[in-house]
Design a protein around this motif. Structure first.
Motif, PDB file in Angstrom:
ATOM      1  N   ILE A  72       1.004  -1.200   0.155  1.00  0.00           N
ATOM      2  CA  ILE A  72      -0.033  -0.055   0.082  1.00  0.00           C
ATOM      3  C   ILE A  72       0.703   1.249  -0.070  1.00  0.00           C
ATOM      4  CG2 ILE A  72      -1.907  -1.177   1.284  1.00  0.00           C
ATOM      5  CD1 ILE A  72      -1.212   0.262   3.766  1.00  0.00           C
ATOM      6  N   GLY A  73       2.172   1.050   0.064  1.00  0.00           N
ATOM      7  CA  GLY A  73       3.253   2.344   0.123  1.00  0.00           C
ATOM      8  C   GLY A  73       4.412   1.769   0.323  1.00  0.00           C
ATOM      9  N   LEU A  74       5.281   2.706   0.417  1.00  0.00           N
ATOM     10  CA  LEU A  74       6.825   2.489   0.938  1.00  0.00           C
ATOM     11  C   LEU A  74       7.383   3.782   1.333  1.00  0.00           C
ATOM     12  CD1 LEU A  74       8.859   3.514  -1.657  1.00  0.00           C
ATOM     13  CD2 LEU A  74       7.760   1.762  -2.870  1.00  0.00           C
ATOM     14  N   SER A  75       8.342   3.347   1.900  1.00  0.00           N
ATOM     15  CA  SER A  75       9.252   4.590   2.406  1.00  0.00           C
ATOM     16  C   SER A  75      10.831   3.893   1.957  1.00  0.00           C
ATOM     17  CB  SER A  75       9.538   4.553   3.967  1.00  0.00           C
ATOM     18  OG  SER A  75      10.431   5.809   4.382  1.00  0.00           O
ATOM     19  N   GLY A  76      11.449   5.234   1.113  1.00  0.00           N
ATOM     20  CA  GLY A  76      12.688   5.134   0.601  1.00  0.00           C
ATOM     21  C   GLY A  76      13.948   5.647   1.437  1.00  0.00           C
ATOM     22  N   ARG A  77      14.793   5.109   1.987  1.00  0.00           N
ATOM     23  CA  ARG A  77      16.001   5.833   2.994  1.00  0.00           C
ATOM     24  C   ARG A  77      17.164   5.880   2.102  1.00  0.00           C
ATOM     25  NH1 ARG A  77      19.367   8.295   5.563  1.00  0.00           N
ATOM     26  NH2 ARG A  77      19.334   8.488   7.795  1.00  0.00           N
TER      27      ARG A  77
END
Length: 222
Positions: A72-77
């Protein structure tokens, strides 16, 4: 997770990603659940709303947000010095982005952090990807410990802490000299504390109700 397999590489296959994990002391058992992408602009193929967005080409560690197995989404560090440390993408507007929610035991204490990376050091943990903790389900409220970053001089964060205390949440108000100058859990781990020691500090620094209101007056330094 399936769409990520076409665009990203498992972090276990990327030396620079593993080095980043080692530098941050991230527990090895999490490596298999994290991804690496060299050119995040290709992530625009994941959803039509991002087709014309500029996502950049800074190499990133990808932390997926799933609900019942659906991405449903993502976070990219970013793992370089990019001024945009985190890149967040949302594919479902009807569901809150909460990291690792599919994998927690809701009958046990749930540790709720701001950042997904901080949550990797705690058992049975989730992350809200910011400072809006009110997005967690009401059914989780009684079993959850809300863990803000340790910023007793940040007036905006202090307002949010005071608000969740008023709403009856269990809140960690960092109360240990070993962490008084450390901003977040990852900083605490990198300073030499073990994840068991950090968990113990959180447990001993958690308050609710009247005791939280009294401790909050001691905690804030503005």
């Amino acid at each position: 997770i399936d769409p990520l397999t076409f665009l990203c590489t498992p972090c276990t296959e990327v030396p620079v990603a593993q080095q980043s994990f080692e530098d941050r002391h991230i527990p090895e058992h999490h490596y298999n659940n994290l991804w690496y992408i060299d050119k995040p602009q290709t992530l625009s193929y994941l959803h039509k709303k991002y087709r014309d967005r500029v996502l950049g080409n800074d190499p990133r560690i990808i932390l997926p947000f799933t609900r019942d197995g659906e991405l449903i989404g993502l976070s990219g560090r970013a793992i370089n010095d990019s001024p945009l440390r985190y890149l967040t993408m949302r594919f479902r507007d009807d569901l809150p982005l909460i990291f690792n929610l599919d994998n927690v035991d809701k009958t046990k204490t749930i540790y709720v952090t701001e950042g997904p990376i901080d949550s990797l050091f705690l058992p049975n943990s989730i992350a809200v990807g910011g400072s809006d903790f009110k997005k967690i389900d009401k059914e989780l409220k009684n079993n959850s410990i809300i863990i803000y970053d340790n910023e007793p001089r940040n007036t905006e964060i202090l307002k949010k802490i005071e608000e969740v205390i008023e709403l009856g949440y269990n809140v960690c108000l960092w109360d240990d000299k070993r962490v008084q100058d450390l901003k977040d859990i990852n900083d605490m781990i990198q300073s030499g504390l073990t994840k068991e020691e950090v968990k113990d500090i959180i447990d001993k620094s958690t308050f609710s109700g009247l005791s939280a209101k009294l401790k909050f007056k001691e905690y804030k330094k503005v």
